[in-house]
Design a protein around this motif. Structure first.
Motif, PDB file in Angstrom:
ATOM      1  N   ASP A 486       0.332  -0.754  -0.282  1.00 21.33           N
ATOM      2  CA  ASP A 486      -0.102   0.159  -0.078  1.00 21.33           C
ATOM      3  C   ASP A 486       0.543   1.273   0.264  1.00 21.33           C
ATOM      4  O   ASP A 486       0.560   2.375  -0.639  1.00 21.33           O
ATOM      5  CB  ASP A 486      -0.737   0.148   0.936  1.00 21.33           C
ATOM      6  N   ARG A 487       1.556   0.921   0.147  1.00 14.58           N
ATOM      7  CA  ARG A 487       2.876   2.524   0.476  1.00 14.58           C
ATOM      8  C   ARG A 487       3.330   2.973  -0.864  1.00 14.58           C
ATOM      9  O   ARG A 487       3.564   3.752  -1.858  1.00 14.58           O
ATOM     10  CB  ARG A 487       3.944   1.893   1.706  1.00 14.58           C
ATOM     11  N   LEU A 488       3.532   1.477  -1.382  1.00 18.78           N
ATOM     12  CA  LEU A 488       4.213   1.665  -2.949  1.00 18.78           C
ATOM     13  C   LEU A 488       3.057   1.658  -3.802  1.00 18.78           C
ATOM     14  O   LEU A 488       3.628   2.911  -4.366  1.00 18.78           O
ATOM     15  CB  LEU A 488       4.652  -0.002  -3.289  1.00 18.78           C
ATOM     16  N   ASP A 489       2.139   1.252  -3.706  1.00 21.15           N
ATOM     17  CA  ASP A 489       0.632   1.976  -4.269  1.00 21.15           C
ATOM     18  C   ASP A 489       0.632   3.628  -4.279  1.00 21.15           C
ATOM     19  O   ASP A 489       0.475   4.340  -5.272  1.00 21.15           O
ATOM     20  CB  ASP A 489      -0.469   1.379  -4.273  1.00 21.15           C
ATOM     21  N   LEU A 490       0.605   4.495  -3.091  1.00 14.42           N
ATOM     22  CA  LEU A 490       0.191   5.854  -2.730  1.00 14.42           C
ATOM     23  C   LEU A 490       1.641   6.060  -3.441  1.00 14.42           C
ATOM     24  O   LEU A 490       1.504   7.253  -3.606  1.00 14.42           O
ATOM     25  CB  LEU A 490       0.325   6.113  -1.440  1.00 14.42           C
ATOM     26  N   ARG A 491       2.775   6.035  -2.845  1.00 15.81           N
ATOM     27  CA  ARG A 491       4.450   6.900  -3.006  1.00 15.81           C
ATOM     28  C   ARG A 491       3.795   6.720  -5.106  1.00 15.81           C
ATOM     29  O   ARG A 491       4.036   7.720  -5.576  1.00 15.81           O
ATOM     30  CB  ARG A 491       5.032   6.073  -3.670  1.00 15.81           C
ATOM     31  N   ALA A 492       3.559   5.729  -6.055  1.00 12.72           N
ATOM     32  CA  ALA A 492       3.638   5.859  -7.154  1.00 12.72           C
ATOM     33  C   ALA A 492       2.480   6.725  -7.583  1.00 12.72           C
ATOM     34  O   ALA A 492       2.224   7.108  -8.409  1.00 12.72           O
ATOM     35  CB  ALA A 492       2.679   4.259  -7.611  1.00 12.72           C
ATOM     36  N   ALA A 493       1.112   6.704  -7.161  1.00 10.20           N
ATOM     37  CA  ALA A 493       0.108   7.552  -7.195  1.00 10.20           C
ATOM     38  C   ALA A 493       0.281   9.040  -7.053  1.00 10.20           C
ATOM     39  O   ALA A 493       0.826  10.024  -7.759  1.00 10.20           O
ATOM     40  CB  ALA A 493      -0.903   7.510  -6.149  1.00 10.20           C
ATOM     41  N   LEU A 494       1.734   9.813  -5.863  1.00  8.30           N
ATOM     42  CA  LEU A 494       1.997  11.028  -5.477  1.00  8.30           C
ATOM     43  C   LEU A 494       2.655  11.027  -6.570  1.00  8.30           C
ATOM     44  O   LEU A 494       2.796  12.219  -7.829  1.00  8.30           O
ATOM     45  CB  LEU A 494       2.859  10.620  -4.350  1.00  8.30           C
ATOM     46  N   LEU A 495       4.285  10.347  -8.109  1.00  3.49           N
ATOM     47  CA  LEU A 495       4.785  10.141  -8.229  1.00  3.49           C
ATOM     48  C   LEU A 495       3.613  10.571 -10.115  1.00  3.49           C
ATOM     49  O   LEU A 495       4.329  10.989 -10.635  1.00  3.49           O
ATOM     50  CB  LEU A 495       5.419   9.802  -8.902  1.00  3.49           C
TER      51      LEU A 495
END
Length: 499
Positions: A486-495
């Motif tokens: 989930d952290r990776l998903d949110l990080r990707a969404a920010l990018l």
């Protein structure tokens, strides 16, 4: 220029069919090509008329030839040059009509293009008053003969300057690449300044784009008359135009290879045949480059990287691409052409500063079966470079994708925006102050590797406040920030946010 000058030009191979000696001195004012049955309106006085005789058939009889030649006489044509290609010769009815109306006529061999005759006439007319060329007659005739034989530009330069003791002379592209030079001329640097001392004469080809324009350059022109340089430039323009068909055929062959590579699993025999048709080795290794928006920019760069060892075409979606025969053996470590291409690319892009040019490179393909994968990576690298800095010319290598941020830049903007909105939802609401605060907290929390204390310190907040805000983010997004996925998903969404 007179009719006699044209008939004496051995490089054209014209065969006189009827002409009285008194007519040899007729002045030629220009050239026109026509296949109209009644050419009167398209011919001006003094013009040389070229006709492929498409208007005539063996069943027409003498009447149609009579009308055609009568119209030439009325219009004041200087002479008729009739092509032998259509009918295998010039009809007797046409020759008889020319005799009756006193219109000189000569046959044009099937292998001689009308364009060659047009260029020859224009070349003489550019030479000076009365159509007298600036170059010595033997030099000019030798140059025309070399053109007809398909000689390379280096041979043309040597022949053009032979009577001037062969000064150093160069044929250069707009980006500074040396296309040809006279024998013993020293090698010029690729980044030769445009304001360097010497004389530069443009090679005037109207249809040439900014990356195809050529120039004749003499570092030390000495006493070479400007008219001589202009005439030599005109000869080089004829050479450049004569290669248009060959370049078009090479482009079509390369585009056929591109269609094969992007159409799924290619048949090995068809792929081998396509590579051979492009002049590429059938076994590899290869290097692959993609470019946008102008394929001519890529063609110019590739000509510097690998003269004669590359194919440049377009993929079905219009993207320019090139396949190069790799210089290093397959057993050596794989390399991409990124570094040498990056050195050349700014010089090429400077030919048209109004249009940023982007290129993408992939890994070396050791064999034909690896080309599709290398091409896919090069295409993604190209998309990444264009998305990251659309207004700046760049070269992007697929090997540069060493982090998530770089990797995501190759995804189309619309896809990135949709993903970001789907994952972050109302956190992206620009008119909601609380959403902006939560978004800032999320960015800081992830940037500090999920550390509550470090995030609180960065934001100048109590750690409990950070806990509260992260809890609100989890409620809005439906994600659990204690989980890596989930952290990776949110990080990707920010990018992926499109700002």
């Amino acid at each position: 220029m007179h009719i006699a000058h044209l008939l004496r030009d051995e490089s054209l191979g014209l065969r006189p069919l009827w002409c009285e000696d008194t007519m040899l001195g007729r002045e030629i004012s220009g050239v026109t090509a026509t296949d109209l049955a009644d050419p009167a309106r398209s011919v001006r006085p003094g013009e040389l008329v070229l006709s492929g005789l498409l208007w005539w058939t063996p069943d027409d009889g003498p009447a149609k030839a009579e009308r055609f030649v009568s119209a030439l006489r009325t219009a004041g044509a200087a002479a008729l040059l009739a092509g032998e290609k259509t009918h295998g010769g010039v009809p007797d009815d046409l020759v008889h009509a020319c005799r009756r109306h006193a219109v000189p006529v000569a046959a044009v061999p099937a292998h001689v293009m009308f364009r060659t005759i047009t260029d020859s006439v224009q070349l003489r007319q550019r030479g000076g008053p009365g159509g007298r060329p600036a170059l010595p007659e033997p030099t000019r005739e030798r140059l025309n003969r070399l053109l007809a034989e398909g000689a390379d530009p280096a041979a043309l330069l040597d022949a053009a300057f032979a009577h001037l003791d062969r000064p150093a002379a160069y044929l250069l592209t707009s980006s500074g690449r040396t296309v040809a030079a006279t024998t013993d001329a020293v090698r010029l640097p690729m980044d030769l300044p445009m304001d360097v001392t010497g004389v530069t004469v443009p090679v005037d080809v109207a249809e040439a784009g900014p990356y195809e324009r050529l120039r004749l350059y003499l570092p030390e022109p000495a006493d070479t008359p400007p008219r001589v340089l202009q005439e030599i430039a005109a000869i080089l323009a004829t050479w450049q135009r004569s290669g248009a068909g060959r370049r078009a055929a090479a482009y079509e062959a390369a585009s056929a290879l591109g269609a094969l590579l992007t159409g799924g699993a290619a048949d090995p025999f068809a792929l081998r045949a396509a590579l051979l048709a492009c002049g590429l080795p059938p076994q590899g290794p290869y290097e692959v480059i993609t470019a946008a928006p102008d394929r001519w920019a890529l063609a110019e760069a590739v000509a510097q990287l690998r003269p004669g060892g590359a194919a440049v075409g377009a993929l079905p979606d219009g993207t320019a691409f090139a396949v190069l025969a790799a210089e290093q053996p397959a057993e050596q470590p794989a390399e991409s052409p990124t570094e040498p291409l990056a050195a050349i690319w700014p010089l090429v892009a400077a030919c048209d500063p109004s249009r940023p040019q982007h290129a993408g490179t992939g890994p070396r393909a050791d064999g034909p079966e690896d080309l599709n994968g290398a091409l896919s990576q090069a295409r993604y690298a190209l998309a990444s470079g264009r998305n990251a800095a659309p207004d700046t010319s760049s070269v992007t290598d697929a090997a540069s994708f060493t982090g998530l941020a770089a990797l995501l830049t190759g995804i189309p903007e619309e896809v990135r925006a949709a993903y970001s909105h789907t994952v972050l939802g109302s956190l992206l609401a620009a008119d909601n102050a609380s959403s902006a605060v939560l978004l800032q907290t999320l960015e800081t929390f992830l940037a500090r590797d999920g550390s509550w204390a470090r995030a609180a310190e960065e934001l100048h907040l109590h750690v409990n406040t950070v806990h509260y805000r992260i809890g609100r983010i989890e409620q809005i997004t439906g994600r659990d920030l204690s989980r890596l996925d989930d952290r990776l998903d949110l990080r990707a969404a920010l990018l992926c946010r499109v700002r």
